[in-house]
Design a protein around this motif. Structure first.
Motif, PDB file in Angstrom:
ATOM      1  N   GLN A 157       0.798  -1.346  -0.076  1.00 23.39           N
ATOM      2  CA  GLN A 157       0.050  -0.102   0.099  1.00 23.39           C
ATOM      3  C   GLN A 157       0.728   1.177   0.162  1.00 23.39           C
ATOM      4  N   SER A 160       2.381   3.083   3.102  1.00 24.64           N
ATOM      5  CA  SER A 160       2.231   2.436   4.346  1.00 24.64           C
ATOM      6  C   SER A 160       3.767   2.112   5.050  1.00 24.64           C
ATOM      7  N   SER A 187      -5.082   0.883  -1.549  1.00 28.45           N
ATOM      8  CA  SER A 187      -5.720   0.401  -0.912  1.00 28.45           C
ATOM      9  C   SER A 187      -5.473  -1.159  -0.850  1.00 28.45           C
ATOM     10  N   PHE A 188      -5.509  -2.007   0.224  1.00 30.55           N
ATOM     11  CA  PHE A 188      -5.360  -3.212   0.344  1.00 30.55           C
ATOM     12  C   PHE A 188      -6.319  -3.899  -0.622  1.00 30.55           C
TER      13      PHE A 188
END
Length: 273
Positions: A157, A160, A187-188
């Motif tokens: 991500q 992150s 986003s994951f």
């Protein structure tokens, strides 16, 4: 006559200057109260918390659109002690520090990892949860360890701690993977779509997310979770740099939740015993 006119002009200048000076004084007073300060949060009885609303189980949207998660419950329990309402605002996770600096939010509270880089820009609460980065692959890929990612595409991500770990510990994954760089996602959820479609062969992800997300998927048996070898991480609340009073209030409230058993209940609700 000239002398009288002179006195009149001086008197008018003084009268016009008085409101201007008093106005400057009140502006200075108002500007000393920062929007994200404890004084303002307490006065408004509201705190705005920024989050990525797709990060299960920390903060995410359920099928009915309702916001739920571990950090949601914890934040509400913290501010309930002060009679303050916790409002949650979805943000671009890669811009979380910018959102805080611009004061569109008061806090970042959504599985935020303490890192040396973030410490330069943020004040952190005391850590409240330990996390690890893990590698998620499809079982049918044949990958069983980190070495299996040699020449393969890896997802992470954007913004992150996992993406940062890839750069900080290059011998673990960066030097192995295709193009020596991960494919970054907002986003994951989107990363899992590409993993399922074999556009990437591995995904570096927070263990709390991986364990919860995979457990609740219909095809959970199709995935393999591999220890990455990255160092352990600690989750904490991101606070505007220098807002020490906000940090102290959050730390004190979390400690009270720990002492009265409420924190244990929240932990067991989301992670089991």
């Amino acid at each position: 006559m000239k002398r009288i006119l002179k006195y009149v002009l001086v008197l008018m200048a003084i009268l016009f200057a008085i409101p201007v000076l008093s106005g400057c004084g009140s502006s200075k007073k108002e500007s000393s109260v920062q929007p994200s300060s404890w004084e303002t949060i307490k006065k408004n009885k509201k705190v705005v918390i920024g989050l990525d609303d797709s990060f299960v189980p920390m903060g995410f949207r359920q099928k009915n659109g309702e916001l739920s998660g571990y950090d949601i419950d914890l934040a509400k329990a913290v501010f309930k002690q002060y009679g303050i309402k916790a409002d949650f605002q979805t943000i671009d996770w890669s811009m979380n520090v910018t959102e805080l600096r611009n004061q569109t939010i008061d806090l970042i509270w959504n599985g935020l990892t303490i890192t040396d880089e973030r410490k330069k820009a943020l004040t952190f609460s005391e850590p409240y949860l330990v996390n690890q980065q893990v590698l998620v692959v499809k079982k049918d890929s044949g990958i069983t360890d980190i070495k299996g990612m040699n020449g393969k595409s890896l997802g992470a991500q954007s913004g992150s701690s996992g993406a940062q770990d890839i750069d900080d510990h290059p011998t673990i994954l960066k030097d192995r993977i295709k193009n020596n760089a991960p494919v970054l996602y907002d986003s994951f959820n989107n990363a899992f779509i590409d993993l399922n479609a074999n556009r990437i062969q591995g995904l570096l992800i927070d263990s709390v997310y991986a364990n919860y997300y995979i457990k609740h998927m219909a095809n959970s048996k199709n995935y393999r979770v591999i220890t990455s070898g990255m160092p352990n991480e600690e989750f904490a609340v991101g606070i505007k740099k220098g807002n020490v009073q906000v940090k102290e209030k959050i730390d004190s409230a979390i400690n009270r939740l720990r002492e009265n058993g409420e924190l244990k209940k929240i932990n067991e609700k989301w992670f089991g015993k």
